[in-house]
Enzyme design. Structure first.
Site, PDB file in Angstrom:
ATOM      1  N   GLY A  82       0.859  -1.191   0.000  1.00 32.10           N
ATOM      2  CA  GLY A  82       0.000   0.000   0.000  1.00 32.10           C
ATOM      3  C   GLY A  82       0.884   1.227   0.000  1.00 32.10           C
ATOM      4  O   GLY A  82       2.043   1.176  -0.429  1.00 32.10           O
TER       5      GLY A  82
ATOM      6  N   ILE B   3       6.324  -2.425  10.936  1.00 35.73           N
ATOM      7  CA  ILE B   3       5.875  -1.050  11.187  1.00 35.73           C
ATOM      8  C   ILE B   3       4.375  -0.956  10.920  1.00 35.73           C
ATOM      9  O   ILE B   3       3.859   0.112  10.595  1.00 35.73           O
ATOM     10  CB  ILE B   3       6.650  -0.033  10.306  1.00 35.73           C
ATOM     11  CG1 ILE B   3       6.733  -0.514   8.857  1.00 35.73           C
ATOM     12  CG2 ILE B   3       8.033   0.223  10.881  1.00 35.73           C
ATOM     13  CD1 ILE B   3       7.312   0.505   7.887  1.00 35.73           C
TER      14      ILE B   3
ATOM     15  N   ARG C 137       0.967  -3.462  12.353  1.00 36.24           N
ATOM     16  CA  ARG C 137       0.295  -3.762  13.610  1.00 36.24           C
ATOM     17  C   ARG C 137       0.826  -5.099  14.119  1.00 36.24           C
ATOM     18  O   ARG C 137       1.109  -6.009  13.318  1.00 36.24           O
ATOM     19  CB  ARG C 137      -1.220  -3.907  13.400  1.00 36.24           C
ATOM     20  CG  ARG C 137      -1.965  -2.613  13.263  1.00 36.24           C
ATOM     21  CD  ARG C 137      -2.073  -1.854  14.586  1.00 36.24           C
ATOM     22  NE  ARG C 137      -2.913  -0.679  14.457  1.00 36.24           N
ATOM     23  CZ  ARG C 137      -2.473   0.535  14.151  1.00 36.24           C
ATOM     24  NH1 ARG C 137      -1.191   0.749  13.945  1.00 36.24           N
ATOM     25  NH2 ARG C 137      -3.314   1.550  14.051  1.00 36.24           N
TER      26      ARG C 137
ATOM     27  N   GLU D  46       0.681  -3.717  23.691  1.00 37.27           N
ATOM     28  CA  GLU D  46       1.469  -2.504  23.925  1.00 37.27           C
ATOM     29  C   GLU D  46       0.653  -1.481  24.715  1.00 37.27           C
ATOM     30  O   GLU D  46      -0.569  -1.460  24.570  1.00 37.27           O
ATOM     31  CB  GLU D  46       1.952  -1.898  22.593  1.00 37.27           C
ATOM     32  CG  GLU D  46       0.830  -1.460  21.672  1.00 37.27           C
ATOM     33  CD  GLU D  46       1.318  -0.988  20.305  1.00 37.27           C
ATOM     34  OE1 GLU D  46       2.075  -1.712  19.635  1.00 37.27           O
ATOM     35  OE2 GLU D  46       0.884   0.111  19.905  1.00 37.27           O
TER      36      GLU D  46
ATOM     37  N   HIS E 178       6.181   2.149  19.258  1.00 32.01           N
ATOM     38  CA  HIS E 178       5.107   2.546  18.321  1.00 32.01           C
ATOM     39  C   HIS E 178       5.258   4.020  17.959  1.00 32.01           C
ATOM     40  O   HIS E 178       4.386   4.846  18.246  1.00 32.01           O
ATOM     41  CB  HIS E 178       3.726   2.271  18.930  1.00 32.01           C
ATOM     42  CG  HIS E 178       2.632   2.244  17.888  1.00 32.01           C
ATOM     43  ND1 HIS E 178       1.488   1.493  17.998  1.00 32.01           N
ATOM     44  CD2 HIS E 178       2.521   2.884  16.699  1.00 32.01           C
ATOM     45  CE1 HIS E 178       0.721   1.675  16.942  1.00 32.01           C
ATOM     46  NE2 HIS E 178       1.332   2.521  16.133  1.00 32.01           N
TER      47      HIS E 178
HETATM   48  C1  8YV Z   1       0.046   6.297  15.660  1.00 33.32           C
HETATM   49  C2  8YV Z   1      -0.753   4.454  14.059  1.00 33.32           C
HETATM   50  O1  8YV Z   1       1.219   6.025  16.380  1.00 33.32           O
HETATM   51  O2  8YV Z   1      -1.328   5.518  12.067  1.00 33.32           O
HETATM   52  C3  8YV Z   1      -1.506   4.557  12.802  1.00 33.32           C
HETATM   53  O3  8YV Z   1      -2.312   3.672  12.526  1.00 33.32           O
HETATM   54  O4  8YV Z   1      -0.813   3.491  14.730  1.00 33.32           O
HETATM   55  C4  8YV Z   1       0.178   5.548  14.431  1.00 33.32           C
HETATM   56  O5  8YV Z   1       0.358   6.504  13.469  1.00 33.32           O
HETATM   57  C5  8YV Z   1      -1.069   6.192  16.570  1.00 33.32           C
HETATM   58  O6  8YV Z   1      -2.316   6.153  15.996  1.00 33.32           O
HETATM   59  C6  8YV Z   1      -0.971   7.359  17.532  1.00 33.32           C
HETATM   60  O7  8YV Z   1      -1.672   7.120  18.595  1.00 33.32           O
END
Ligand code: 8YV
Length: 315
Positions: free
Chosen positions: A154, A232, A234, A263, A281
C-alpha cells in the site's frame, strides 16, 4: 451556542487539545478513574469519539453512546474500531492517511539500517569506553544490494520500496494482487515464498481479521536464521509467540519492531533478547506528521458537525 460533546479516548499533544477544546466540549476518558461511570454520565450527549489508531473504539463503547455520529481516528490504521458496529448505526469513521506515510517508511528503513549495522550496540561501545579498552566493535551486516520483501504494497509499503531502491536492493512484494504502480519490483503470491527469497522482510499491511498472524511460524522460519523481520504495521499481523520462539531458538536472525501485542506492555521475553530492536510505536512520531494528523482529526469532526464532506472518511 452550546458546543458539541466529544469523548476523547487517549491523550493528544497540547496544540491539538487547544484546538479541540476551543470548538468542542472534550470528555477525557483516559483521565477518568471509573471509566464506565464516566461514560454513563456523558453518554446521552456524546456525538463524536476522538481516538487513536491503537486505541480505536470497540462495540461495547459504540453501543453505549446512543447519539454517536462519528469516530475520528488519529492514525491511518482503524483496525481497533469495530467497523461493523459503526456501520450498523450509520456512524461515520475517519482516519489520517497520507500525512504519515513517509515518516513511517523512514522509520522502517532506519530500523533496518540500525539493526543490521548494530548501531545501538556500537553506540554503547563508543560511549562506555569499550572502544578504547577492548578494541574494535564486531563486524555487522551489509544492507545495500540485498534482497528485500515487502508484505503489503500500500502507500507505506510503496514508500519503503522507493527508499530501498536507493540502496540498490532487490525488491519483491506480496499483496492480494500485483500493483501496476510497481512495475520494476517482483510480485510474489504468498507471504512464505516472499520470506523465502528475502534477507529483510518488511510488514506494511493494513491489519484486519483477515491478516491476523499472516506472518506465522512458517513465514518466520522461511525468512531464516540470517533474515530480519521489520514490523511497522500492527502487532496482530505477526504471531508474536512464534516470533519469540524463533528469535530465541535461532530460527530467525533478528527483528526490528515498532508494534507489540498488548502494547505499551511489551512481552518481557523481548527484553532478554539481543537480536531485537524495539521501538515504542513511534513510526509516525514526528512533530510535522503528528501536527498534520491532529489537524485531520479536528477537520473531520468539524466537517461532520457543520454538514460538510468529511476530508478522510473510511465509512
Ligand atoms: C500512531 C498508528 O502512532 O497511524 C496509525 O495507525 O498506529 C500511528 O500513526 C497512533 O495512531 C498514535 O496514537
Amino acid at each position: 451556542m452550546t458546543k458539541v460533546e466529544i469523548l476523547q479516548i487517549g491523550p493528544y499533544p497540547s496544540w491539538d487539545d487547544e484546538r479541540l477544546n476551543a470548538h468542542f466540549t472534550m470528555h477525557r476518558l483516559f483521565e477518568a478513574a471509573d471509566k464506565e461511570a464516566f461514560i454513563k454520565a456523558h453518554a446521552a450527549n456524546i456525538r463524536g469519539i476522538a481516538t487513536r489508531g491503537e486505541l480505536g473504539a470497540n462495540r461495547a463503547l459504540i453501543e453505549a453512546l446512543p447519539a454517536l455520529e462519528i469516530i475520528s481516528v488519529y492514525g491511518v490504521g482503524y483496525d481497533a474500531v469495530d467497523l461493523d458496529a459503526a456501520r450498523e448505526r450509520g456512524i461515520r469513521v475517519t482516519n489520517t492517511p497520507d500525512v504519515l506515510t513517509k515518516d513511517v517508511a523512514d522509520l522502517g528503513v532506519a530500523m533496518m539500517m540500525c539493526q543490521s549495522r548494530g548501531m545501538v550496540g556500537a553506540e554503547a561501545w563508543a560511549r562506555s569506553g569499550n572502544w578504547a579498552s577492548k578494541g574494535l566493535y564486531p563486524l555487522m551486516h551489509r544492507v545495500h544490494g540485498k534482497r528485500v520483501g515487502i508484505l503489503g504494497l500500500g502507500r507505506i509499503g510503496y514508500e519503503v520500496g522507493r527508499r530501498l531502491a536507493g540502496f540498490d536492493m532487490q525488491i519483491s512484494y506480496s499483496d492480494v494482487a500485483a500493483k501496476d504502480y510497481a512495475p520494476d519490483w517482483t510480485f510474489v503470491e504468498s507471504a512464505e515464498k516472499l520470506a523465502e527469497g528475502s534477507d529483510f522482510l518488511f510488514v506494511t499491511l493494513a491489519a484486519s481479521a483477515a491478516t491476523r498472524h499472516i506472518v506465522g511460524k512458517s513465514v518466520i522460519e522461511a525468512l531464516g536464521p540470517e533474515g530480519m523481520l521489520i514490523n511497522i504495521s500492527r502487532a496482530s499481523n505477526i504471531d508474536e509467540e512464534a516470533l519469540l520462539d524463533a528469535l530465541e531458538g535461532g530460527k530467525l536472525g533478528s527483528a526490528a519492531l515498532d508494534v507489540f501485542d498488548g502494547e505499551p506492555n511489551i512481552n518481557p521475553r523481548f527484553l532478554a533478547l539481543e537480536n531485537v530492536l524495539l521501538q515504542p510505536h513511534h513510526a509516525s512520531g514526528t512533530y510535522e506528521t503528528r501536527k498534520a494528523m491532529g489537524k485531520l482529526v479536528f477537520d473531520n469532526l468539524e466537517a461532520q458537525f457543520s454538514g460538510k464532506a468529511l476530508p478522510t472518511s473510511v465509512l
